[in-house]
Design a protein around this motif. Structure first.
Motif, mmCIF file in Angstrom:
data_model
loop_
_atom_site.group_PDB
_atom_site.id
_atom_site.type_symbol
_atom_site.label_atom_id
_atom_site.label_comp_id
_atom_site.label_asym_id
_atom_site.label_seq_id
_atom_site.Cartn_x
_atom_site.Cartn_y
_atom_site.Cartn_z
ATOM 1 N N TYR A 23 12.380 46.183 8.037
ATOM 2 C CA TYR A 23 13.568 45.797 8.793
ATOM 3 C C TYR A 23 14.791 46.590 8.337
ATOM 4 N N ALA B 162 16.415 49.117 10.778
ATOM 5 C CA ALA B 162 17.499 48.431 11.497
ATOM 6 C C ALA B 162 18.546 49.465 11.891
ATOM 7 N N GLY B 163 19.041 49.354 13.059
ATOM 8 C CA GLY B 163 20.053 50.311 13.503
ATOM 9 C C GLY B 163 19.461 51.453 14.298
ATOM 10 N N ASP C 242 18.092 52.151 17.314
ATOM 11 C CA ASP C 242 17.964 51.452 18.600
ATOM 12 C C ASP C 242 16.646 51.802 19.280
ATOM 13 N N SER D 283 11.466 48.595 14.187
ATOM 14 C CA SER D 283 12.654 47.739 14.088
ATOM 15 C C SER D 283 12.504 46.515 15.002
ATOM 16 N N ILE D 284 11.984 46.753 16.201
ATOM 17 C CA ILE D 284 11.846 45.638 17.153
ATOM 18 C C ILE D 284 10.824 44.630 16.639
ATOM 19 N N GLY E 12 12.022 42.886 13.507
ATOM 20 C CA GLY E 12 13.112 41.990 13.892
ATOM 21 C C GLY E 12 12.597 40.738 14.580
ATOM 22 N N LEU E 13 11.622 40.930 15.463
ATOM 23 C CA LEU E 13 11.050 39.767 16.156
ATOM 24 C C LEU E 13 10.324 38.857 15.169
ATOM 25 N N LEU F 112 11.072 38.457 12.086
ATOM 26 C CA LEU F 112 12.088 37.768 11.285
ATOM 27 C C LEU F 112 12.754 36.635 12.062
#
Lengths: 274, 616
Positions: free
Chosen positions: A23, A27-28, A30, A35-36, A39-40, A42
């Motif tokens: 993450y 992160a950052g 895009d 990251s996706i 993030g999901l 988390l």
């Protein structure tokens, strides 16, 4: 087997740690898939799953645990937001990420503490054991098939058909998702400045007709043409601008926009100068 | 012959059946997508739509509806069907939501992301900021994934939409239903008229219903535990109730009512007080949150009081049909027949089921846990739903739509209880009846609770002042005003212009009564209204003069009750002369025209000023 079962708890922090690293690393970025996904995990899964580890340590490897983890994680998202506001923090990225990680780490520590104290004893919840069982099963079935036999032909054909139909369905859906929006032309008056001494303004024509257009613009007072701009050629998404000084318009007038070759005004605005 | 075919099908290995079902499901999804490519041929679109849904439903039932299916298959099947039912709503308008409830939440999410607080300026609908639970979840997803707002909105709506039947399935399993019966019951549950459209949108109601189902499931578990059970349910229940209170007023109220009912029956039949304790906690929290947000309280009270009066008037004085079903509806006649069959089938199934339960009353009394749940679900289910049925032809029809996802927990339970028991005998015909009846009920729910903007995209809108008028030109006008003249200007227009200029243009459109300047033919009266209300911009949607309104009103539902209006144009286009009269008003300057949307400024242009607030 028993020692393997006990490895769940060291395994889970490792998974969480890897997710955190993933993450933070991505992160950052895009639209980055890692990251996706991290993030999901988390925001939609991990906090809920750790609560399930505390409350139902013996029932982790079940489909309903996954469903509950999703719902509980969303509950935690809501409560983290509410807590941030209650504590007068801003609703920013670090607030949510730190909040969700604090919950996760706290619950994980609690579950470990409970296990060490013997409050609960995990049995089925060993990811390594499950992996081993699964792997052994695959190995067994693979060693049982010395050559391609008829048992595998039907599933193979079906999986191929499934892939083809699923790809077709996805393609159709993507095509259907490409919407055609309504074509139009907009005529507008925009002020250039709030400085009253200047009193500059501009007239803008926006072409959203989905095709190149040719326009004619007329300034009229009492139906008499006092100024005219011809052959305004615009492609789709293009705009045409003319800046005017209020000194050029001494009395209230109208602006009429015509499509090329037409006598009826297509769009109309008022030039209203006090 | 048919029996032999069925027997042969039964002998096919499970994994082969699942693979074939998946192929059929993919075909169904493809057909659903094709329905949205047929913009010019509406008949073909209907055929593809229903063909796709039948294939999806059939494959899901094959995966999860058999007695031999594993629980994971049933859950997988329900997730697939939920996804299939989300596709039409997504494809109707993939670029942005067009349903106003969803738009307000998208706006709240955007403003909360920009301003980093839930104390956001109110531009039209006051409630969203006071119940920000959905936005909190949206922000958490937005920040952790770095996705765009539109992607988060779609992902979260999809996730919430597909999890509902699964939660219903677990709730029914907790009640002691066999897995197969619980699966069919959850299929009937998603036939509630809110599921297909309302509960696909990015709305606090969608999230609220998910948590209501979660609380219902935990409530049943708690009831099953008896005295001195394990304590692991309590934290889950307390957290779920706390968050549903933050998320949605109606869902938290319904959860409180449901828990109270379960608690009271539990006390009477089992002398157990724990569920009632949880109910008290939920009631207290509901009121605490409401009083903590006095603006919401006054809004809800202001909304509920006239509604309650109107319902009482409907019950006590006259039962005239004020809300015509399928008024000017483009639906094919066969769909209307299915829609009329929907309540009849449900009434029949529930009545037979309740009769069966009454018949076994003596047996049930000996099982107090079961009896408690049966009574709760009968009241908080078919009995309440059918008691509210007549409201569908009143002005308060919307209440039936809104309440249906909660009461269907009981309706699904009782309907499945009867029909699954009836079809248990080894009869192919009975299995076919089970399939057909369930599909008809689901189809009825889809038809009645259909997309308010119309099921398919079309080249020309059919109704004014409804979600379908949210087209590119209206959004361009709203964006233009924000870009050129800033945010939070006081802007008056019809219902959807207000929504569009509030959400896409960030303008203040919370003006009441916003219909006054449009209805009056008197220019000076219109000007007095504009001056008194300090209006900055007036927006005219000329489509109002070509089509009748979607919701029986153009500006606000209260315009119907405005005694001062001689005619409120509920079922006919708004007169053009009342819309173009603004060109004659010396106090208004026509500054924007894109054909259908015209914007008038109330001040001389150069005095309009710069943006009144900017992002930090």
């Amino acid at each position: 087997m028993r020692s393997a079962r006990r490895r769940l708890y060291p395994t889970m922090p490792a998974i969480l740690f890897v997710t955190l690293i993933a993450y933070l690393a991505f992160a950052g970025w895009d639209g980055n898939i890692i990251s996706i996904v991290s993030g999901l995990l988390l925001s939609w899964f991990i906090p809920g799953f750790t609560l399930m580890m505390v409350l139902y340590p013996n029932k982790l490897v079940r489909i309903n645990t996954l469903v509950m983890s999703f719902v509980i994680s969303l509950i935690f998202d809501v409560l983290v937001g509410a807590a941030l506001e209650l504590l007068n923090f801003r609703l920013n990225e670090s607030g949510f990420v730190v909040g969700l990680w604090l919950i996760t780490i706290t619950l994980l520590t609690t579950s470990n503490f409970m296990r060490i104290r013997g409050i609960v004893s995990p049995n089925r919840a060993d990811l390594k054991t499950i992996y081993k069982l699964l792997f052994d099963k695959i190995k067994k079935s693979a060693s049982g098939s010395r050559s391609i036999n008829s048992n595998y032909i039907v599933p193979f054909i079906l999986i191929s058909i499934l892939l083809i139909t699923a790809s077709w369905a996805i393609t159709i859906n993507i095509q259907a998702a490409k919407t055609e929006s309504k074509p139009f032309t907009a005529l507008a008056i925009e002020s250039l400045t709030a400085d009253l001494s200047e009193k500059n303004f501009r007239v803008v024509v926006y072409n959203q007709e989905k095709k190149p257009m040719v326009y004619r613009l007329e300034m009229r007072r009492d139906s008499i043409v006092i100024a005219e701009w011809e052959n305004i050629m615009l492609d789709q998404d293009e705009q045409w601008v003319i800046e005017l000084l209020s000194s050029q318009v001494v009395e209230p007038s109208d602006l009429w926009l015509f499509r090329s070759g037409e006598d009826q005004p297509y769009r109309q605005v008022h030039l209203f100068i006090p | 012959m048919l029996k032999e075919v069925i027997m042969y099908l039964h002998r096919i290995p499970n994994n082969i059946k699942v693979l074939v079902s998946m192929i059929i499901f993919s075909l169904g999804v493809g057909l659903l997508g094709k329905a949205y490519l047929e913009v010019s041929n509406i008949e073909r679109a209907y055929i593809f739509f229903w063909g796709g849904l039948v294939l999806c439903f059939g494959s899901v039932v094959t995966i999860g509806g058999n007695r031999q299916s594993k629980p994971i298959q049933r859950v997988f099947g329900l997730l697939l069907l939920g996804t299939a039912l989300y596709i039409p709503i997504y494809l109707r308008n993939p670029d942005f939501p067009i349903f106003q409830d969803a738009l307000f939440h998208v706006q709240s999410l955007e403003l909360m992301r920009d301003l980093k607080t839930s104390q956001i300026p109110i531009t039209f609908f006051p409630i969203a900021g006071d119940y920000p639970g959905l936005e909190y979840a949206g922000l958490a997803t937005l920040y952790t994934t770095q996705l765009s707002i539109n992607s988060v909105v779609q992902l979260l709506s999809l996730g919430l939409h597909i999890i509902m039947p699964v939660l219903a399935f677990y709730a029914y399993r907790t009640l002691g239903l066999e897995d197969a019966t619980a699966f069919w019951a959850s299929l009937i549950y998603i036939a509630n008229i809110g599921y297909f459209f309302f509960l696909s949108s990015f709305s606090y109601g969608t999230f609220g219903v998910v948590l209501f189902l979660f609380i219902a499931l935990l409530g049943f578990k708690k009831n099953r535990q008896g005295k001195g059970g394990a304590i692991n349910l309590a934290p889950l229940l307390l957290l779920a109730i706390l968050s549903v209170v933050i998320i949605h007023h109606t869902s938290s109220a319904m959860a409180a009512i449901y828990l109270t009912l379960l608690g009271i029956t539990s006390i009477i039949l089992k002398r157990q007080y724990s569920v009632f304790g949880v109910a008290i906690y939920s009631i207290v929290l509901w009121f605490v949150w409401l009083f903590y947000h006095p603006q919401s309280f006054s809004y809800l009270y202001g909304n509920m009081a006239p509604r309650a009066a109107s319902i009482l008037e409907f019950i006590l004085k006259e039962q005239t049909q004020t809300h015509q079903l399928f008024l000017n509806s483009p639906l094919p006649p066969i769909e209307r027949v299915v829609a009329y069959m929907y309540p009849i089938l449900l009434l029949l199934l529930c009545a037979l089921s309740l009769w069966n339960v009454l018949d076994r009353k003596r047996h049930l009394i000996n099982q107090p846990k079961l009896f408690t749940e049966y009574i709760t679900l009968a009241i908080f289910g078919p009995l309440s739903w059918f008691a509210m049925g007549p409201l569908i032809i009143s002005d308060n029809a919307e209440i039936v739509y809104r309440i249906s996802p909660y009461l269907f927990l009981g309706v699904g339970f009782y309907s499945a209880l009867f029909i699954c028991e009836w079809s248990q005998k080894n009869s192919v015909l009975r299995r076919l009846v089970l399939f057909s009846v369930t599909f008809l009920i689901l189809a009825g729910g889809i038809i009645i609770g259909d997309n308010q903007a119309g099921r398919f995209r079309s080249n020309e809108v059919q109704r004014a002042a409804g979600p379908e008028v949210l087209t590119a030109d209206l959004i361009h006008a709203a964006n233009w005003l924000e870009m050129k003249y800033g945010r939070l200007n006081l802007t008056v227009g019809d219902l959807m212009s207000s929504v569009a200029f509030s959400v896409f243009g960030m303008q203040r459109t919370d003006i009441y009564p916003n219909w006054t300047p449009f209805y009056t033919p008197d220019l000076s009266a219109a000007q007095i209204f504009m001056d008194e209300q300090k209006i900055d911009y007036l927006v005219v949607d000329l489509r109002d003069s070509r089509f009748p309104p979607r919701y029986r009103y153009y500006f606000n539902q209260m315009e119907i009750y405005d005694a001062g209006l001689q005619n409120h144009f509920s079922d006919k286009p708004f007169p053009l002369y009342l819309l173009i009269k603004f060109d004659e008003m010396p106090g208004l300057q026509r500054v924007y025209d894109n054909g259908d949307i015209v914007i008038y400024a109330t001040k001389p242009l150069l005095l309009s000023g710069s943006p009144q607030f900017s992002l930090p």
